[in-house]
Design a protein around this motif. Structure first.
Motif, short mmCIF file in Angstrom:
data_model
loop_
_atom_site.label_atom_id
_atom_site.label_comp_id
_atom_site.label_asym_id
_atom_site.label_seq_id
_atom_site.Cartn_x
_atom_site.Cartn_y
_atom_site.Cartn_z
N LYS A 141 0.16 1.18 -7.94
CA LYS A 141 -0.35 2.54 -8.18
C LYS A 141 -1.87 2.54 -8.19
N GLY A 142 -2.45 1.55 -8.87
CA GLY A 142 -3.90 1.43 -8.91
C GLY A 142 -4.48 1.05 -7.56
N ASP A 143 -3.79 0.16 -6.86
CA ASP A 143 -4.25 -0.26 -5.53
C ASP A 143 -4.31 0.92 -4.58
N LEU A 144 -3.30 1.76 -4.65
CA LEU A 144 -3.16 2.86 -3.70
C LEU A 144 -3.78 4.16 -4.20
N GLY A 145 -4.29 4.15 -5.43
CA GLY A 145 -4.80 5.36 -6.04
C GLY A 145 -5.88 6.07 -5.22
N GLN A 146 -6.75 5.32 -4.58
CA GLN A 146 -7.83 5.91 -3.78
C GLN A 146 -7.59 5.75 -2.28
N ALA A 147 -6.41 5.28 -1.91
CA ALA A 147 -6.11 5.06 -0.49
C ALA A 147 -6.03 6.39 0.23
N PRO A 148 -6.66 6.48 1.40
CA PRO A 148 -6.66 7.75 2.12
C PRO A 148 -5.37 8.01 2.89
N GLY A 149 -5.05 9.29 3.04
CA GLY A 149 -3.97 9.72 3.93
C GLY A 149 -2.58 9.33 3.47
N ASN A 150 -1.69 9.27 4.45
CA ASN A 150 -0.30 8.88 4.20
C ASN A 150 -0.24 7.39 3.93
N ILE A 151 0.62 7.01 2.99
CA ILE A 151 0.68 5.64 2.49
C ILE A 151 2.06 5.04 2.74
N ALA A 152 2.07 3.77 3.11
CA ALA A 152 3.32 3.00 3.21
C ALA A 152 3.23 1.83 2.24
N LEU A 153 4.27 1.63 1.47
CA LEU A 153 4.40 0.49 0.57
C LEU A 153 5.52 -0.37 1.13
N ILE A 154 5.19 -1.61 1.49
CA ILE A 154 6.14 -2.50 2.15
C ILE A 154 6.40 -3.68 1.23
N VAL A 155 7.64 -3.85 0.79
CA VAL A 155 8.02 -4.94 -0.09
C VAL A 155 8.82 -5.96 0.72
#
Length: 169
Positions: A141-155
């Motif tokens: 959540k913190g890593d992606l908090g400032q990420a721009p645009g649409n986000i993909a989380l890949i596990v």
């Protein structure tokens, strides 16, 4: 979020399954150049940022089909990395259980994506620790908090949990 996570996990598994036969050595792979499909408009960029969570826990040192699972997992991430078209992306790599820990570390990013950057972060990954997957997901959540645009989380994981506190979370 659950739908996004499930989609990303399915994508990671599909990429690994399509990358070669079950008995193929981990190193046999020919990346597909997707740039012409992007340039022609046949493929359209839908993700601006992505984070890979790579399970490097003790269970990943077990084998699947005569290959160490950690090598297969790193192979999936490397194959994905080699196939990503030349797009402006923000990317990161977070490990779980790296260096016999019971934690999670952001080892690459969140930064402008480069093939060399992500590949260089994946190659030295070792592990053997616990699997605090819930902790890694929470940290993302913190890593992606400032990420721009649409986000993909890949596990990329074997799905085996060794940290009972994660199960309770």
């Amino acid at each position: 979020r659950r739908t996004c996570l499930l989609t990303a996990l399915t994508l990671a598994l599909a990429l690994g399954g399509c990358a070669g036969g079950a008995k193929a050595p981990v190193h046999d792979f020919s990346p597909v150049n997707l740039n012409p499909l992007i340039d022609s408009g046949e493929y359209v960029q839908k993700v601006n940022s992505f984070l890979v969570i790579l399970d490097a826990s003790g269970t990943m040192y077990g084998t699947f089909d005569a290959h160490r699972k950690i090598d297969l997992a790193k192979g999936i991430v490397n194959r994905m990395n080699q196939t990503i078209p030349d797009l402006e992306l923000t990317a990161g790599l977070r490990t779980v259980g790296e260096n016999f820990s019971s934690g999670s570390d952001l080892v690459y990013g969140m930064t402008g994506y480069t093939k060399d950057g992500l590949g260089g972060a994946v190659d030295p990954v070792t592990g053997g620790g616990m699997t605090p997957l819930a902790f890694a997901l929470d940290a993302s959540k913190g890593d992606l908090g400032q990420a721009p645009g649409n986000i993909a989380l890949i596990v990329v994981s074997d799905g085996l949990e060794t940290d009972s506190s994660s199960i309770a979370s």
